[in-house]
Design a protein around this motif. Structure first.
Motif, PDB file in Angstrom:
ATOM      1  N   PHE A  67      38.194  49.003  27.017  1.00  0.00           N
ATOM      2  CA  PHE A  67      39.491  48.331  27.011  1.00  0.00           C
ATOM      3  C   PHE A  67      40.634  49.241  26.559  1.00  0.00           C
ATOM      4  O   PHE A  67      41.773  49.057  26.991  1.00  0.00           O
ATOM      5  CB  PHE A  67      39.432  47.078  26.137  1.00  0.00           C
ATOM      6  CG  PHE A  67      38.748  45.917  26.798  1.00  0.00           C
ATOM      7  CD1 PHE A  67      39.350  45.230  27.837  1.00  0.00           C
ATOM      8  CD2 PHE A  67      37.485  45.520  26.392  1.00  0.00           C
ATOM      9  CE1 PHE A  67      38.723  44.173  28.467  1.00  0.00           C
ATOM     10  CE2 PHE A  67      36.836  44.455  27.003  1.00  0.00           C
ATOM     11  CZ  PHE A  67      37.456  43.775  28.054  1.00  0.00           C
ATOM     12  N   THR A  68      40.368  50.202  25.700  1.00  0.00           N
ATOM     13  CA  THR A  68      41.445  51.101  25.261  1.00  0.00           C
ATOM     14  C   THR A  68      41.700  52.185  26.316  1.00  0.00           C
ATOM     15  O   THR A  68      42.838  52.573  26.548  1.00  0.00           O
ATOM     16  CB  THR A  68      41.102  51.749  23.912  1.00  0.00           C
ATOM     17  OG1 THR A  68      39.820  52.397  23.987  1.00  0.00           O
ATOM     18  CG2 THR A  68      41.081  50.707  22.808  1.00  0.00           C
ATOM     19  N   ASN A  69      40.618  52.714  26.891  1.00  0.00           N
ATOM     20  CA  ASN A  69      40.736  53.655  28.012  1.00  0.00           C
ATOM     21  C   ASN A  69      41.722  54.784  27.711  1.00  0.00           C
ATOM     22  O   ASN A  69      42.654  55.046  28.475  1.00  0.00           O
ATOM     23  CB  ASN A  69      41.160  52.903  29.290  1.00  0.00           C
ATOM     24  CG  ASN A  69      40.983  53.742  30.541  1.00  0.00           C
ATOM     25  OD1 ASN A  69      40.146  54.644  30.571  1.00  0.00           O
ATOM     26  ND2 ASN A  69      41.775  53.459  31.567  1.00  0.00           N
ATOM     27  N   ASN A  70      41.519  55.435  26.579  1.00  0.00           N
ATOM     28  CA  ASN A  70      42.403  56.518  26.154  1.00  0.00           C
ATOM     29  C   ASN A  70      41.942  57.843  26.770  1.00  0.00           C
ATOM     30  O   ASN A  70      41.004  58.480  26.282  1.00  0.00           O
ATOM     31  CB  ASN A  70      42.418  56.618  24.626  1.00  0.00           C
ATOM     32  CG  ASN A  70      43.559  57.491  24.131  1.00  0.00           C
ATOM     33  OD1 ASN A  70      44.059  58.362  24.855  1.00  0.00           O
ATOM     34  ND2 ASN A  70      43.991  57.245  22.912  1.00  0.00           N
ATOM     35  N   ILE A  71      42.602  58.259  27.846  1.00  0.00           N
ATOM     36  CA  ILE A  71      42.181  59.465  28.560  1.00  0.00           C
ATOM     37  C   ILE A  71      42.536  60.739  27.794  1.00  0.00           C
ATOM     38  O   ILE A  71      42.090  61.834  28.169  1.00  0.00           O
ATOM     39  CB  ILE A  71      42.800  59.515  29.963  1.00  0.00           C
ATOM     40  CG1 ILE A  71      44.335  59.542  29.878  1.00  0.00           C
ATOM     41  CG2 ILE A  71      42.329  58.341  30.805  1.00  0.00           C
ATOM     42  CD1 ILE A  71      44.998  59.742  31.241  1.00  0.00           C
ATOM     43  N   ASN A  72      43.335  60.632  26.747  1.00  0.00           N
ATOM     44  CA  ASN A  72      43.719  61.817  25.982  1.00  0.00           C
ATOM     45  C   ASN A  72      42.592  62.318  25.093  1.00  0.00           C
ATOM     46  O   ASN A  72      42.636  63.451  24.610  1.00  0.00           O
ATOM     47  CB  ASN A  72      44.944  61.510  25.110  1.00  0.00           C
ATOM     48  CG  ASN A  72      46.169  61.199  25.941  1.00  0.00           C
ATOM     49  OD1 ASN A  72      46.403  61.833  26.970  1.00  0.00           O
ATOM     50  ND2 ASN A  72      46.946  60.216  25.511  1.00  0.00           N
ATOM     51  N   TYR A  73      41.593  61.470  24.857  1.00  0.00           N
ATOM     52  CA  TYR A  73      40.492  61.847  23.965  1.00  0.00           C
ATOM     53  C   TYR A  73      39.137  61.644  24.656  1.00  0.00           C
ATOM     54  O   TYR A  73      38.204  61.114  24.060  1.00  0.00           O
ATOM     55  CB  TYR A  73      40.544  61.015  22.685  1.00  0.00           C
ATOM     56  CG  TYR A  73      41.760  61.266  21.828  1.00  0.00           C
ATOM     57  CD1 TYR A  73      41.920  62.467  21.143  1.00  0.00           C
ATOM     58  CD2 TYR A  73      42.753  60.295  21.707  1.00  0.00           C
ATOM     59  CE1 TYR A  73      43.037  62.706  20.359  1.00  0.00           C
ATOM     60  CE2 TYR A  73      43.874  60.521  20.922  1.00  0.00           C
ATOM     61  CZ  TYR A  73      44.010  61.730  20.253  1.00  0.00           C
ATOM     62  OH  TYR A  73      45.118  61.951  19.483  1.00  0.00           O
ATOM     63  N   LEU A  74      39.037  62.077  25.910  1.00  0.00           N
ATOM     64  CA  LEU A  74      37.794  61.875  26.651  1.00  0.00           C
ATOM     65  C   LEU A  74      36.617  62.600  26.002  1.00  0.00           C
ATOM     66  O   LEU A  74      35.523  62.037  25.872  1.00  0.00           O
ATOM     67  CB  LEU A  74      37.966  62.339  28.099  1.00  0.00           C
ATOM     68  CG  LEU A  74      38.660  61.361  29.052  1.00  0.00           C
ATOM     69  CD1 LEU A  74      38.770  61.972  30.443  1.00  0.00           C
ATOM     70  CD2 LEU A  74      37.909  60.037  29.109  1.00  0.00           C
ATOM     71  N   ALA A  75      36.832  63.861  25.601  1.00  0.00           N
ATOM     72  CA  ALA A  75      35.746  64.635  24.986  1.00  0.00           C
ATOM     73  C   ALA A  75      35.291  63.977  23.689  1.00  0.00           C
ATOM     74  O   ALA A  75      34.089  63.841  23.432  1.00  0.00           O
ATOM     75  CB  ALA A  75      36.209  66.064  24.727  1.00  0.00           C
ATOM     76  N   GLU A  76      36.282  63.562  22.890  1.00  0.00           N
ATOM     77  CA  GLU A  76      35.947  62.893  21.622  1.00  0.00           C
ATOM     78  C   GLU A  76      35.253  61.555  21.862  1.00  0.00           C
ATOM     79  O   GLU A  76      34.379  61.152  21.101  1.00  0.00           O
ATOM     80  CB  GLU A  76      37.209  62.679  20.781  1.00  0.00           C
ATOM     81  CG  GLU A  76      37.825  63.948  20.221  1.00  0.00           C
ATOM     82  CD  GLU A  76      38.720  64.654  21.236  1.00  0.00           C
ATOM     83  OE1 GLU A  76      38.806  64.179  22.396  1.00  0.00           O
ATOM     84  OE2 GLU A  76      39.322  65.679  20.861  1.00  0.00           O
ATOM     85  N   MET A  77      35.649  60.860  22.945  1.00  0.00           N
ATOM     86  CA  MET A  77      35.030  59.575  23.260  1.00  0.00           C
ATOM     87  C   MET A  77      33.558  59.754  23.607  1.00  0.00           C
ATOM     88  O   MET A  77      32.691  59.041  23.090  1.00  0.00           O
ATOM     89  CB  MET A  77      35.750  58.917  24.435  1.00  0.00           C
ATOM     90  CG  MET A  77      35.196  57.565  24.811  1.00  0.00           C
ATOM     91  SD  MET A  77      35.930  56.889  26.327  1.00  0.00           S
ATOM     92  CE  MET A  77      35.109  57.931  27.552  1.00  0.00           C
ATOM     93  N   TYR A  78      33.261  60.727  24.471  1.00  0.00           N
ATOM     94  CA  TYR A  78      31.863  60.969  24.845  1.00  0.00           C
ATOM     95  C   TYR A  78      31.050  61.449  23.654  1.00  0.00           C
ATOM     96  O   TYR A  78      29.881  61.059  23.489  1.00  0.00           O
ATOM     97  CB  TYR A  78      31.788  61.987  25.987  1.00  0.00           C
ATOM     98  CG  TYR A  78      32.311  61.450  27.295  1.00  0.00           C
ATOM     99  CD1 TYR A  78      31.822  60.252  27.827  1.00  0.00           C
ATOM    100  CD2 TYR A  78      33.293  62.125  28.021  1.00  0.00           C
ATOM    101  CE1 TYR A  78      32.301  59.745  29.027  1.00  0.00           C
ATOM    102  CE2 TYR A  78      33.775  61.632  29.225  1.00  0.00           C
ATOM    103  CZ  TYR A  78      33.279  60.444  29.706  1.00  0.00           C
ATOM    104  OH  TYR A  78      33.757  59.941  30.907  1.00  0.00           O
ATOM    105  N   LEU A  79      31.643  62.290  22.829  1.00  0.00           N
ATOM    106  CA  LEU A  79      30.964  62.758  21.626  1.00  0.00           C
ATOM    107  C   LEU A  79      30.643  61.592  20.702  1.00  0.00           C
ATOM    108  O   LEU A  79      29.526  61.485  20.167  1.00  0.00           O
ATOM    109  CB  LEU A  79      31.827  63.788  20.897  1.00  0.00           C
ATOM    110  CG  LEU A  79      31.302  64.262  19.530  1.00  0.00           C
ATOM    111  CD1 LEU A  79      29.960  64.957  19.688  1.00  0.00           C
ATOM    112  CD2 LEU A  79      32.321  65.185  18.866  1.00  0.00           C
ATOM    113  N   SER A  80      31.620  60.697  20.522  1.00  0.00           N
ATOM    114  CA  SER A  80      31.424  59.537  19.652  1.00  0.00           C
ATOM    115  C   SER A  80      30.335  58.615  20.197  1.00  0.00           C
ATOM    116  O   SER A  80      29.504  58.105  19.435  1.00  0.00           O
ATOM    117  CB  SER A  80      32.731  58.761  19.502  1.00  0.00           C
ATOM    118  OG  SER A  80      33.712  59.542  18.850  1.00  0.00           O
ATOM    119  N   LEU A  81      30.333  58.406  21.515  1.00  0.00           N
ATOM    120  CA  LEU A  81      29.304  57.559  22.119  1.00  0.00           C
ATOM    121  C   LEU A  81      27.911  58.143  21.894  1.00  0.00           C
ATOM    122  O   LEU A  81      26.959  57.411  21.602  1.00  0.00           O
ATOM    123  CB  LEU A  81      29.563  57.394  23.615  1.00  0.00           C
ATOM    124  CG  LEU A  81      30.616  56.349  24.003  1.00  0.00           C
ATOM    125  CD1 LEU A  81      30.906  56.424  25.499  1.00  0.00           C
ATOM    126  CD2 LEU A  81      30.160  54.943  23.622  1.00  0.00           C
TER     127      LEU A  81
END
Length: 207
Positions: A34-48
């Motif tokens: 829902f947030t879909n923050n494309i500025n932190y894609l690398a951090e998002m995948y790392l967090s997942l």
């Protein structure tokens, strides 16, 4: 007879679908979706990946070891004695998630979800010491629902259908636990309080 069969095969799966071990991943996936923050894609995948390892992969591995050593008998029906070690392990893993990941700096809303989850796990550990069996399923389902409701309101995301579905699932999970005779109504209510209240307190009072 037909009603009993429908009830059995409809309600019972909710105890597995909304098992507490999956709630962290559900929360993370819904948040990132829902947030879909494309500025932190690398951090998002790392967090997942970190969330997957610390809240799902390692707990399942520990569960398998505990079952091999006959410390736990069932995936969904743990006794008070069988809860102590898994909950303590959960506390340690959640602490590592909060302390050594990028959630706090890049995804503060999700960080608060796990912060509240740590508080809920601690309260469950205390309840076990006092020999009170709180519903972990209701804690997980309620914490997820309250988290989604709050962060969507905070970020002004229009997804009322998702919240409504989660509330409906809470009812199905509660019915499932009653149907399986895993908990009393009081234990379900305690689970709702322990799951929902920390989410609210962390968001609005920064405890």
């Amino acid at each position: 007879m037909l009603f009993q069969l429908i009830t059995k095969y409809f309600l019972k799966p909710f105890s597995y679908i909304f098992h507490p071990i999956f709630i962290s991943m559900y929360g993370a996936i819904l948040y990132f979706f829902f947030t879909n923050n494309i500025n932190y894609l690398a951090e998002m995948y790392l967090s997942l990946i970190q969330i997957f390892i610390l809240t799902l992969l390692l707990p399942i591995s520990f569960y398998s070891l505990l079952k091999i050593f006959k410390k736990i008998k069932s995936f969904t029906e743990a006794t008070l004695e069988e809860r102590r070690l898994p909950i303590f392990i959960q506390l340690v893993l959640l602490y590592l998630l909060l302390k050594f990941t990028v959630l706090e700096t890049h995804f503060p809303e999700l960080f608060m979800f796990f912060q509240a989850g740590f508080i809920s796990a601690f309260l469950v550990f205390i309840s076990v010491l006092f020999r009170f069996k709180v519903s972990l399923h209701m804690i997980g389902c309620t914490s997820l629902t309250v988290f989604v409701l709050i962060f969507m309101s905070y970020l002004e995301i229009a997804a009322i259908n998702t919240v409504a579905l989660l509330i409906l699932c809470m009812g199905f999970v509660a019915s499932s636990r009653l149907y399986m005779k895993a908990h009393t109504p009081l234990e379900l209510i305690a689970g709702i309080v322990i799951g929902g209240l920390p989410q609210i307190l962390v968001w609005f009072y920064n405890i």
